[in-house]
Design a protein around this motif. Structure first.
Motif, PDB file in Angstrom:
ATOM      1  N   TYR A   1      41.029  19.656  -0.390  1.00 24.30           N
ATOM      2  CA  TYR A   1      42.395  19.139  -0.576  1.00 24.30           C
ATOM      3  C   TYR A   1      42.554  17.898   0.286  1.00 24.30           C
ATOM      4  O   TYR A   1      42.492  17.972   1.518  1.00 24.30           O
ATOM      5  CB  TYR A   1      43.417  20.197  -0.177  1.00 24.30           C
ATOM      6  CG  TYR A   1      44.853  19.785  -0.420  1.00 24.30           C
ATOM      7  CD1 TYR A   1      45.413  19.854  -1.686  1.00 24.30           C
ATOM      8  CD2 TYR A   1      45.651  19.346   0.635  1.00 24.30           C
ATOM      9  CE1 TYR A   1      46.731  19.489  -1.914  1.00 24.30           C
ATOM     10  CE2 TYR A   1      46.969  18.976   0.426  1.00 24.30           C
ATOM     11  CZ  TYR A   1      47.496  19.049  -0.855  1.00 24.30           C
ATOM     12  OH  TYR A   1      48.800  18.674  -1.076  1.00 24.30           O
ATOM     13  N   TRP A   2      42.773  16.735  -0.323  1.00 21.51           N
ATOM     14  CA  TRP A   2      42.773  15.467   0.396  1.00 21.51           C
ATOM     15  C   TRP A   2      44.167  14.865   0.560  1.00 21.51           C
ATOM     16  O   TRP A   2      44.319  13.862   1.263  1.00 21.51           O
ATOM     17  CB  TRP A   2      41.859  14.467  -0.309  1.00 21.51           C
ATOM     18  CG  TRP A   2      40.423  14.877  -0.263  1.00 21.51           C
ATOM     19  CD1 TRP A   2      39.739  15.587  -1.195  1.00 21.51           C
ATOM     20  CD2 TRP A   2      39.507  14.621   0.795  1.00 21.51           C
ATOM     21  NE1 TRP A   2      38.435  15.794  -0.792  1.00 21.51           N
ATOM     22  CE2 TRP A   2      38.261  15.198   0.430  1.00 21.51           C
ATOM     23  CE3 TRP A   2      39.597  13.960   2.021  1.00 21.51           C
ATOM     24  CZ2 TRP A   2      37.135  15.129   1.231  1.00 21.51           C
ATOM     25  CZ3 TRP A   2      38.485  13.888   2.835  1.00 21.51           C
ATOM     26  CH2 TRP A   2      37.264  14.477   2.433  1.00 21.51           C
ATOM     27  N   ASN A   3      45.171  15.421  -0.066  1.00 23.93           N
ATOM     28  CA  ASN A   3      46.523  14.884   0.074  1.00 23.93           C
ATOM     29  C   ASN A   3      47.130  15.279   1.419  1.00 23.93           C
ATOM     30  O   ASN A   3      46.709  16.242   2.054  1.00 23.93           O
ATOM     31  CB  ASN A   3      47.419  15.387  -1.056  1.00 23.93           C
ATOM     32  CG  ASN A   3      46.996  14.851  -2.409  1.00 23.93           C
ATOM     33  OD1 ASN A   3      46.418  13.766  -2.491  1.00 23.93           O
ATOM     34  ND2 ASN A   3      47.259  15.613  -3.468  1.00 23.93           N
ATOM     35  N   PHE A   4      48.147  14.531   1.829  1.00 23.48           N
ATOM     36  CA  PHE A   4      48.841  14.824   3.081  1.00 23.48           C
ATOM     37  C   PHE A   4      49.814  15.972   2.829  1.00 23.48           C
ATOM     38  O   PHE A   4      50.942  15.764   2.392  1.00 23.48           O
ATOM     39  CB  PHE A   4      49.594  13.595   3.577  1.00 23.48           C
ATOM     40  CG  PHE A   4      48.746  12.650   4.368  1.00 23.48           C
ATOM     41  CD1 PHE A   4      49.294  11.887   5.381  1.00 23.48           C
ATOM     42  CD2 PHE A   4      47.385  12.528   4.113  1.00 23.48           C
ATOM     43  CE1 PHE A   4      48.515  11.014   6.115  1.00 23.48           C
ATOM     44  CE2 PHE A   4      46.604  11.670   4.840  1.00 23.48           C
ATOM     45  CZ  PHE A   4      47.155  10.902   5.845  1.00 23.48           C
ATOM     46  N   GLY A   5      49.381  17.174   3.134  1.00 25.11           N
ATOM     47  CA  GLY A   5      50.229  18.339   2.947  1.00 25.11           C
ATOM     48  C   GLY A   5      50.862  18.781   4.246  1.00 25.11           C
ATOM     49  O   GLY A   5      50.844  18.071   5.266  1.00 25.11           O
ATOM     50  N   LEU A   6      51.430  19.983   4.248  1.00 26.76           N
ATOM     51  CA  LEU A   6      52.124  20.491   5.421  1.00 26.76           C
ATOM     52  C   LEU A   6      51.189  20.710   6.608  1.00 26.76           C
ATOM     53  O   LEU A   6      51.579  20.506   7.759  1.00 26.76           O
ATOM     54  CB  LEU A   6      52.847  21.793   5.067  1.00 26.76           C
ATOM     55  CG  LEU A   6      54.066  21.659   4.151  1.00 26.76           C
ATOM     56  CD1 LEU A   6      54.654  23.029   3.850  1.00 26.76           C
ATOM     57  CD2 LEU A   6      55.114  20.748   4.771  1.00 26.76           C
TER      58      LEU A   6
ATOM     59  N   SER B   1      60.199  19.813  12.486  1.00 25.40           N
ATOM     60  CA  SER B   1      59.441  20.421  11.387  1.00 25.40           C
ATOM     61  C   SER B   1      60.280  20.633  10.140  1.00 25.40           C
ATOM     62  O   SER B   1      59.731  20.750   9.035  1.00 25.40           O
ATOM     63  CB  SER B   1      58.834  21.749  11.839  1.00 25.40           C
ATOM     64  OG  SER B   1      59.852  22.670  12.220  1.00 25.40           O
ATOM     65  N   TRP B   2      61.602  20.669  10.269  1.00 24.50           N
ATOM     66  CA  TRP B   2      62.466  20.862   9.104  1.00 24.50           C
ATOM     67  C   TRP B   2      62.324  19.722   8.093  1.00 24.50           C
ATOM     68  O   TRP B   2      62.543  19.934   6.895  1.00 24.50           O
ATOM     69  CB  TRP B   2      63.921  21.004   9.534  1.00 24.50           C
ATOM     70  CG  TRP B   2      64.518  19.749  10.120  1.00 24.50           C
ATOM     71  CD1 TRP B   2      64.498  19.373  11.426  1.00 24.50           C
ATOM     72  CD2 TRP B   2      65.218  18.728   9.405  1.00 24.50           C
ATOM     73  NE1 TRP B   2      65.136  18.170  11.586  1.00 24.50           N
ATOM     74  CE2 TRP B   2      65.601  17.749  10.363  1.00 24.50           C
ATOM     75  CE3 TRP B   2      65.566  18.529   8.071  1.00 24.50           C
ATOM     76  CZ2 TRP B   2      66.306  16.602  10.021  1.00 24.50           C
ATOM     77  CZ3 TRP B   2      66.269  17.382   7.719  1.00 24.50           C
ATOM     78  CH2 TRP B   2      66.631  16.435   8.667  1.00 24.50           C
ATOM     79  N   ILE B   3      61.929  18.530   8.558  1.00 23.78           N
ATOM     80  CA  ILE B   3      61.836  17.378   7.648  1.00 23.78           C
ATOM     81  C   ILE B   3      60.726  17.581   6.621  1.00 23.78           C
ATOM     82  O   ILE B   3      60.989  17.562   5.403  1.00 23.78           O
ATOM     83  CB  ILE B   3      61.658  16.076   8.435  1.00 23.78           C
ATOM     84  CG1 ILE B   3      62.865  15.829   9.346  1.00 23.78           C
ATOM     85  CG2 ILE B   3      61.457  14.895   7.486  1.00 23.78           C
ATOM     86  CD1 ILE B   3      62.736  14.611  10.233  1.00 23.78           C
ATOM     87  N   PRO B   4      59.454  17.774   7.023  1.00 26.05           N
ATOM     88  CA  PRO B   4      58.425  18.001   5.995  1.00 26.05           C
ATOM     89  C   PRO B   4      58.609  19.312   5.233  1.00 26.05           C
ATOM     90  O   PRO B   4      58.280  19.384   4.045  1.00 26.05           O
ATOM     91  CB  PRO B   4      57.114  17.987   6.793  1.00 26.05           C
ATOM     92  CG  PRO B   4      57.497  18.262   8.194  1.00 26.05           C
ATOM     93  CD  PRO B   4      58.862  17.681   8.376  1.00 26.05           C
TER      94      PRO B   4
END
Length: 331
Positions: free
Chosen positions: A243-248, A53-56
């Motif tokens: 919200y359609w973007n790839f978020g967390l 999870s540290w990556i995103p």
């Protein structure tokens, strides 16, 4: 127990009929995915979150839209998919035992399944967690914590590991069932005892091409199901939030969730394919009919209780029942 009266009627099936019966079982026992698979998967889920999870989270601080973030997210997605693929057989041990009980019991018990999984912990953890590379790959990912992106270590190497694991698992896909349901010992001093290695060769070699080709077909189908499920979850989130973007949320919740749901489905399909393979190779219908008649004739003298027959769960009649090795007896 009447051995020829199964609650899950299993007969020789085509691959499409196996998929159909998997859906019937999920309809009859929805807790297999909602409860059972979660019982086995949650430690692996937490471990994966701690490792990746540290990556995103790090990239989100600088924005997820630049090219550098794109490669980091590909790194995250590749390692997460590989870990779930390797961990699914170990995560599905409780579900596998529960399904074995569901063949003969109208109301299988999660408590009993958990008890058996604890009793067999070191056996299945060694075979499914260590020998099938789940733990070694987790250690490798841990060594890459907070390290900069590297194409070979973070893209090429996971792909190589995936194909190696794919070949190994396609050759012996029913290892969890042999460990948990047939309870074959890993090794034995008795030359006549059927060890796990002997049992694996006896079950997989005669039907090797058929088992391997079925496994590949199932894997491809599950990949398509994963893609559909993942984008469905993203669509629902987009409709609900705008919200359609790839978020967390998508990266940390929806993506792993879709992977684990498909992993749970694969455990159910694998179990049914295992039962189908055994009846094709070993003629369980004949053996079970003979043993059931013996119990009906001599059950009271041998102390075996008789129970009322139950109508089997079936999607394509007529059923051919299977041996009670599916609930934990050695073959």
């Amino acid at each position: 127990m009447q051995l020829d009266q199964t609650h899950v009627a299993v007969r020789v099936r085509t691959l499409t009929e196996i998929g159909d019966l998997a859906l019937v079982l999920l309809h009859r026992y929805p807790s297999m995915l909602l409860i059972g698979f979660l019982l086995g998967a949650w430690p692996w889920m937490i471990a994966n979150a701690l490792l990746l999870s540290w990556i995103p989270l790090t990239e989100a601080q600088y924005g997820l839209d630049d090219s550098e973030a794109t490669w980091e997210l590909i790194r995250y997605g590749t390692w997460m998919a590989l870990l779930v693929f390797l961990q699914t057989p170990a995560a599905g041990v409780v579900t596998t035992i529960y399904l074995g009980q569901a063949v003969f019991e109208q109301k299988p018990s999660w408590r009993s399944a958990l008890k058996i999984s604890r009793q067999q912990f070191w056996r299945w953890f060694y075979c499914l967690g260590i020998r099938r590379l789940a733990i070694p790959v987790m250690i490798l990912v841990a060594l890459r914590l907070f390290q900069p992106y590297d194409t070979f270590l973070d893209i090429t190497l996971p792909i190589i590991i995936f194909f190696v694991a794919l070949v190994v698992r396609a050759g012996r896909p029913f290892l969890p069932e042999m460990i948990l349901l047939e309870m074959c010992p890993l090794r034995s001093k008795n030359a006549n005892e059927i060890t796990l290695g002997r049992r694996a060769r006896a079950l997989h070699r005669p039907a090797g091409s058929d088992v391997g080709s079925r496994w590949i077909a199932v894997a491809m189908t599950l990949t398509v199901i994963f893609a559909g499920l993942f984008y469905s979850l993203v669509w629902v989130r987009g409709i609900a939030t705008g919200y359609w973007n790839f978020g967390l949320v998508t990266l940390l919740v929806l993506y792993p969730l879709a992977l684990w749901v498909v992993g749970g489905l694969s455990v159910v399909v694998r179990m049914i394919a295992y039962l189908d393979t055994r009846i094709r190779l070993e003629g369980w219908d004949v053996e079970l009919a003979v043993r059931a008649e013996a119990l009906r004739q001599f059950g009271e003298e041998t102390g075996v209780p008789k129970v009322a027959s139950q109508r089997p769960v079936e999607s394509v009649p007529p059923p051919i029942p299977l041996d009670n090795a599916a609930i934990g007896e050695s073959p």
